[in-house]
Design a protein around this motif. Structure first.
Motif, PDB file in Angstrom:
ATOM      1  N   GLU A   1       0.832  -1.200   0.000  1.00 15.69           N
ATOM      2  CA  GLU A   1       0.000   0.000   0.000  1.00 15.69           C
ATOM      3  C   GLU A   1       0.867   1.251   0.000  1.00 15.69           C
ATOM      4  O   GLU A   1       0.601   2.211  -0.724  1.00 15.69           O
ATOM      5  CB  GLU A   1      -0.914  -0.020   1.222  1.00 15.69           C
TER       6      GLU A   1
ATOM      7  N   SER B   1     -15.970   8.295   5.319  1.00 16.20           N
ATOM      8  CA  SER B   1     -16.218   6.858   5.436  1.00 16.20           C
ATOM      9  C   SER B   1     -17.672   6.693   5.884  1.00 16.20           C
ATOM     10  O   SER B   1     -17.993   6.885   7.056  1.00 16.20           O
ATOM     11  CB  SER B   1     -15.277   6.229   6.457  1.00 16.20           C
TER      12      SER B   1
ATOM     13  N   GLN C   1      -4.847   4.195   4.321  1.00 16.73           N
ATOM     14  CA  GLN C   1      -5.944   3.629   3.533  1.00 16.73           C
ATOM     15  C   GLN C   1      -6.811   4.732   2.936  1.00 16.73           C
ATOM     16  O   GLN C   1      -7.202   4.667   1.762  1.00 16.73           O
ATOM     17  CB  GLN C   1      -6.784   2.710   4.420  1.00 16.73           C
TER      18      GLN C   1
ATOM     19  N   ASN D   1      -7.423   5.774  -1.023  1.00 18.21           N
ATOM     20  CA  ASN D   1      -8.780   5.877  -1.582  1.00 18.21           C
ATOM     21  C   ASN D   1      -9.017   7.240  -2.208  1.00 18.21           C
ATOM     22  O   ASN D   1      -9.631   7.346  -3.279  1.00 18.21           O
ATOM     23  CB  ASN D   1      -9.817   5.616  -0.487  1.00 18.21           C
ATOM     24  N   TRP D   2      -8.547   8.300  -1.554  1.00 20.01           N
ATOM     25  CA  TRP D   2      -8.722   9.648  -2.096  1.00 20.01           C
ATOM     26  C   TRP D   2      -7.958   9.809  -3.400  1.00 20.01           C
ATOM     27  O   TRP D   2      -8.442  10.456  -4.333  1.00 20.01           O
ATOM     28  CB  TRP D   2      -8.269  10.688  -1.069  1.00 20.01           C
TER      29      TRP D   2
ATOM     30  N   ARG E   1      -7.223   7.451  -5.521  1.00 22.28           N
ATOM     31  CA  ARG E   1      -7.934   6.698  -6.557  1.00 22.28           C
ATOM     32  C   ARG E   1      -9.132   7.471  -7.087  1.00 22.28           C
ATOM     33  O   ARG E   1      -9.482   7.367  -8.263  1.00 22.28           O
ATOM     34  CB  ARG E   1      -8.401   5.355  -5.985  1.00 22.28           C
ATOM     35  N   LYS E   2      -9.802   8.225  -6.210  1.00 25.58           N
ATOM     36  CA  LYS E   2     -10.974   8.993  -6.630  1.00 25.58           C
ATOM     37  C   LYS E   2     -10.603  10.257  -7.392  1.00 25.58           C
ATOM     38  O   LYS E   2     -11.450  10.848  -8.068  1.00 25.58           O
ATOM     39  CB  LYS E   2     -11.805   9.377  -5.399  1.00 25.58           C
TER      40      LYS E   2
END
Length: 240
Positions: free
Chosen positions: A16, A98, A215, A219-220, A222-223
């Motif tokens: 990661e 989340s 994590q 995720n941020w 990727r968005k």
């Protein structure tokens, strides 16, 4: 305090970190620094539960307030399954939060959620427009994590919530109107509790743990990055 993150094996944590470094080349330095700055202020020491809110605009406004005040985890009890984010009101806040959603499929949703939070040492405070309830400003933030529950616009909190709550809190009022819109009440309380948590508690108590923070950062990213899925596939091929 990464309450909702399951532990990951060391191998996956290392991968990661490598993926974050790889994807960072596809963000501007300013954007990456903004992500890190926002994450440093995020907390799940304080969390929010909204219970069967009728007006989806109200939930979207609560999400916006959660993002503004750095509250990461939000629990939406939606037994009627009619909630959809209103992007004009939430202003994209849902992308960075989340959001945990629950419905009747798991039985008594409110009971399930509050028992889960209690198992993670949260103190449950249900908000009510009742002069007999304790003023929200009297709650001591140092005595443990806090979950604020906001009931629906007509009936307020459910009987299950009232039974499981560690306390009932209210916003004292002196006018003719006896209650505030849920989104306004949430904004007032979130500003108060979040500022007191950061002011009076050591950062190590309220900040997100490193695993959860990484994590969320991933995720941020990727968005935000265009065609992030294809870029990540290229990264995975290099690792083989």
């Amino acid at each position: 305090m990464g309450v909702f993150l399951l532990g990951m094996p060391l191998f996956y944590r290392i991968m990661e970190k490598e993926l974050i470094r790889y994807l960072s080349d596809f963000l501007t330095p300013e954007r990456f620094r903004l992500f890190e700055k926002v994450l440093q202020c995020r907390t799940n020491y304080l969390t929010v539960v909204v219970e069967n809110i009728f007006n989806p605009h109200n939930i979207s406004a609560v999400l916006r307030s959660c993002d503004c005040f750095g509250i990461q985890d939000i629990h939406i009890i939606d037994d009627n399954q009619n909630y959809e984010v209103n992007p004009e009101i939430a202003l994209g806040a849902f992308k960075w939060l989340s959001i945990h959603k629950y419905s009747q499929g798991m039985g008594n949703s409110s009971q399930f959620v509050l028992n889960e939070l209690k198992s993670k040492k949260y103190r449950i405070f249900a908000t009510v427009p009742d002069h007999k309830a304790v003023a929200f400003s009297e709650i001591d933030v140092s005595k443990g994590p806090i979950a604020l529950v906001f009931g629906n616009e007509k009936e307020g909190i459910s009987d299950s919530t009232r039974e499981l709550a560690d306390g009932l809190i209210t916003i004292p009022m002196v006018g003719f109107t006896e209650s505030l819109n849920i989104s306004v009440a949430a904004a007032i309380m979130l500003q108060h509790f979040s500022s007191h948590i950061r002011k009076y508690l050591d950062k190590s108590v309220w900040e997100l743990d490193n695993d959860y923070r990484e994590q969320l950062l991933l995720n941020w990213m990727r968005k935000t990055i265009k065609k992030a899925d294809l870029i990540e596939k290229a990264f995975n091929k290099k690792q083989k």
